[in-house]
Design a protein around this motif. Structure first.
Motif, PDB file in Angstrom:
ATOM      1  N   LEU A  77      19.511  -1.252 -15.609  1.00 37.91           N
ATOM      2  CA  LEU A  77      19.712  -2.319 -14.600  1.00 37.91           C
ATOM      3  C   LEU A  77      18.162  -3.063 -14.622  1.00 37.91           C
ATOM      4  CD1 LEU A  77      21.112  -0.119 -11.560  1.00 37.91           C
ATOM      5  CD2 LEU A  77      22.270  -1.930 -12.938  1.00 37.91           C
ATOM      6  N   VAL A  78      18.086  -4.013 -13.956  1.00 36.61           N
ATOM      7  CA  VAL A  78      16.819  -4.955 -13.784  1.00 36.61           C
ATOM      8  C   VAL A  78      16.661  -4.930 -12.452  1.00 36.61           C
ATOM      9  CG1 VAL A  78      15.611  -6.903 -14.231  1.00 36.61           C
ATOM     10  CG2 VAL A  78      16.816  -5.755 -16.174  1.00 36.61           C
ATOM     11  N   VAL A  79      15.450  -4.837 -11.906  1.00 39.54           N
ATOM     12  CA  VAL A  79      14.975  -4.907 -10.598  1.00 39.54           C
ATOM     13  C   VAL A  79      14.180  -6.151 -10.668  1.00 39.54           C
ATOM     14  CG1 VAL A  79      13.956  -4.074  -8.368  1.00 39.54           C
ATOM     15  CG2 VAL A  79      15.220  -2.561 -10.030  1.00 39.54           C
ATOM     16  N   ARG A  80      14.229  -7.260  -9.612  1.00 34.79           N
ATOM     17  CA  ARG A  80      13.278  -8.457  -9.709  1.00 34.79           C
ATOM     18  C   ARG A  80      12.949  -8.362  -8.163  1.00 34.79           C
ATOM     19  NH1 ARG A  80      14.118 -13.359 -13.071  1.00 34.79           N
ATOM     20  NH2 ARG A  80      15.182 -12.577 -14.909  1.00 34.79           N
ATOM     21  N   VAL A  81      11.710  -8.390  -8.160  1.00 42.73           N
ATOM     22  CA  VAL A  81      11.052  -8.300  -6.681  1.00 42.73           C
ATOM     23  C   VAL A  81      10.439  -9.869  -6.555  1.00 42.73           C
ATOM     24  CG1 VAL A  81       9.439  -7.354  -5.231  1.00 42.73           C
ATOM     25  CG2 VAL A  81      10.713  -5.901  -7.163  1.00 42.73           C
ATOM     26  N   SER A  82      10.736 -10.347  -5.400  1.00 47.65           N
ATOM     27  CA  SER A  82      10.219 -11.515  -4.784  1.00 47.65           C
ATOM     28  C   SER A  82       9.105 -11.001  -3.849  1.00 47.65           C
ATOM     29  CB  SER A  82      10.985 -12.396  -4.113  1.00 47.65           C
ATOM     30  OG  SER A  82      10.421 -13.506  -3.546  1.00 47.65           O
ATOM     31  N   VAL A  83       7.887 -11.177  -4.502  1.00 50.37           N
ATOM     32  CA  VAL A  83       6.626 -10.692  -3.605  1.00 50.37           C
ATOM     33  C   VAL A  83       6.431 -11.458  -2.382  1.00 50.37           C
ATOM     34  CG1 VAL A  83       4.176 -10.078  -3.960  1.00 50.37           C
ATOM     35  CG2 VAL A  83       5.658  -9.900  -5.842  1.00 50.37           C
ATOM     36  N   THR A  84       6.149 -10.577  -1.178  1.00 46.11           N
ATOM     37  CA  THR A  84       5.860 -11.143   0.112  1.00 46.11           C
ATOM     38  C   THR A  84       4.367 -10.629   0.434  1.00 46.11           C
ATOM     39  OG1 THR A  84       6.701  -9.242   1.035  1.00 46.11           O
ATOM     40  CG2 THR A  84       8.059 -11.177   0.999  1.00 46.11           C
ATOM     41  N   ASP A  85       3.910  -9.471  -0.129  1.00 40.93           N
ATOM     42  CA  ASP A  85       2.554  -9.192   0.111  1.00 40.93           C
ATOM     43  C   ASP A  85       1.990  -8.233  -0.888  1.00 40.93           C
ATOM     44  OD1 ASP A  85       2.285  -9.945   3.354  1.00 40.93           O
ATOM     45  OD2 ASP A  85       3.963  -8.566   3.090  1.00 40.93           O
ATOM     46  N   VAL A  86       0.643  -8.449  -1.159  1.00 40.57           N
ATOM     47  CA  VAL A  86      -0.139  -7.701  -2.276  1.00 40.57           C
ATOM     48  C   VAL A  86      -1.254  -7.378  -1.617  1.00 40.57           C
ATOM     49  CG1 VAL A  86      -1.154  -7.709  -4.376  1.00 40.57           C
ATOM     50  CG2 VAL A  86       0.873  -8.721  -4.000  1.00 40.57           C
ATOM     51  N   PHE A  87      -1.695  -6.065  -1.573  1.00 42.16           N
ATOM     52  CA  PHE A  87      -3.009  -5.715  -0.862  1.00 42.16           C
ATOM     53  C   PHE A  87      -3.513  -4.480  -1.521  1.00 42.16           C
ATOM     54  CE2 PHE A  87       0.401  -4.418   1.678  1.00 42.16           C
ATOM     55  CZ  PHE A  87       0.161  -3.374   2.082  1.00 42.16           C
ATOM     56  N   PRO A  88      -4.739  -3.974  -1.385  1.00 45.26           N
ATOM     57  CA  PRO A  88      -5.267  -2.960  -1.947  1.00 45.26           C
ATOM     58  C   PRO A  88      -4.793  -1.679  -1.151  1.00 45.26           C
ATOM     59  CG  PRO A  88      -7.095  -4.209  -0.930  1.00 45.26           C
ATOM     60  CD  PRO A  88      -5.919  -4.968  -0.987  1.00 45.26           C
ATOM     61  N   ASN A  89      -4.718  -0.579  -1.582  1.00 45.30           N
ATOM     62  CA  ASN A  89      -4.230   0.756  -0.803  1.00 45.30           C
ATOM     63  C   ASN A  89      -5.585   1.755  -1.228  1.00 45.30           C
ATOM     64  OD1 ASN A  89      -2.403   3.263  -0.700  1.00 45.30           O
ATOM     65  ND2 ASN A  89      -2.248   1.637   0.735  1.00 45.30           N
ATOM     66  N   CYS A  90      -6.212   2.138  -0.180  1.00 43.02           N
ATOM     67  CA  CYS A  90      -7.541   3.216  -0.306  1.00 43.02           C
ATOM     68  C   CYS A  90      -7.190   4.088  -1.595  1.00 43.02           C
ATOM     69  CB  CYS A  90      -7.760   3.867   0.847  1.00 43.02           C
ATOM     70  SG  CYS A  90      -9.018   4.971   0.572  1.00 43.02           S
ATOM     71  N   PRO A  91      -8.130   4.328  -2.453  1.00 45.49           N
ATOM     72  CA  PRO A  91      -8.059   5.173  -3.482  1.00 45.49           C
ATOM     73  C   PRO A  91      -8.609   6.586  -3.344  1.00 45.49           C
ATOM     74  CG  PRO A  91      -9.628   3.427  -3.974  1.00 45.49           C
ATOM     75  CD  PRO A  91      -9.081   3.154  -2.703  1.00 45.49           C
ATOM     76  N   ARG A  92      -9.234   6.660  -2.117  1.00 41.65           N
ATOM     77  CA  ARG A  92     -10.249   8.116  -1.908  1.00 41.65           C
ATOM     78  C   ARG A  92      -9.657   9.109  -2.553  1.00 41.65           C
ATOM     79  NH1 ARG A  92     -12.012   8.248   3.953  1.00 41.65           N
ATOM     80  NH2 ARG A  92     -10.003   7.351   4.237  1.00 41.65           N
ATOM     81  N   TYR A  93      -8.226   9.342  -2.247  1.00 40.89           N
ATOM     82  CA  TYR A  93      -8.033  10.812  -2.557  1.00 40.89           C
ATOM     83  C   TYR A  93      -7.182  10.817  -3.758  1.00 40.89           C
ATOM     84  CZ  TYR A  93      -9.509  11.586   2.207  1.00 40.89           C
ATOM     85  OH  TYR A  93     -10.173  11.568   3.291  1.00 40.89           O
ATOM     86  N   ILE A  94      -7.257   9.838  -4.863  1.00 38.28           N
ATOM     87  CA  ILE A  94      -6.561   9.982  -6.234  1.00 38.28           C
ATOM     88  C   ILE A  94      -7.226  10.888  -6.831  1.00 38.28           C
ATOM     89  CG2 ILE A  94      -6.135   8.652  -8.159  1.00 38.28           C
ATOM     90  CD1 ILE A  94      -5.754   6.216  -6.325  1.00 38.28           C
TER      91      ILE A  94
END
Length: 137
Positions: A77-94
């Motif tokens: 299958l193919v999933v297409r995403v119509s993007v509404t929001d993009v934002f950073p997410n805290c990487p502190r605990y990676i």
């Protein structure tokens, strides 16, 4: 659910559209079923070698006849995403990880992936689709 593939398996089609393949999984289609039902998706991209995270929200379509389907070996299958929001997410605990090897289950053209162990378990073999290589009646 985690989705993975060869580097570049998520494609940026234009300023507001991403696409990625869905490969053979456990057959429950929980993530894709939810996307098909509500269209709402949240994607979390994580860089484990250089701790960084990015969140993408959007509306998804799931298709078995998308023109991009054949461009990803092994895609069902193919999933297409119509993007509404993009934002950073805290990487502190990676946790920092280093890539050692690509999963042998990532599809590649002309190469049949191995059958995962769970598909060979007695409880699973007769519940698989009849065209699955691990299916046993």
């Amino acid at each position: 659910s985690y989705k993975g593939g060869a580097p570049g398996f998520v494609r940026v089609l234009d300023e507001r559209t991403l696409a990625f393949p869905s490969y053979d999984g456990n057959g429950m289609f929980l993530s894709l079923g939810n996307a098909s039902e509500t269209a709402k998706v949240g994607l979390l991209f994580i860089d484990l070698e250089h701790p960084n995270r990015m969140r993408v929200h959007g509306e998804a379509t799931v298709s078995a006849d998308d023109p991009l389907l054949d461009t990803w070996p092994g895609a069902i299958l193919v999933v297409r995403v119509s993007v509404t929001d993009v934002f950073p997410n805290c990487p502190r605990y990676i946790h920092r990880w280093q890539k050692v090897a690509e999963s042998p289950f990532v599809p590649h053209a002309g190469v049949a992936p191995p059958i995962p162990g769970w598909k060979q378990a007695e409880w699973a073999c007769d519940a698989l689709p009849h065209d699955d290589p691990a299916y046993r009646p």
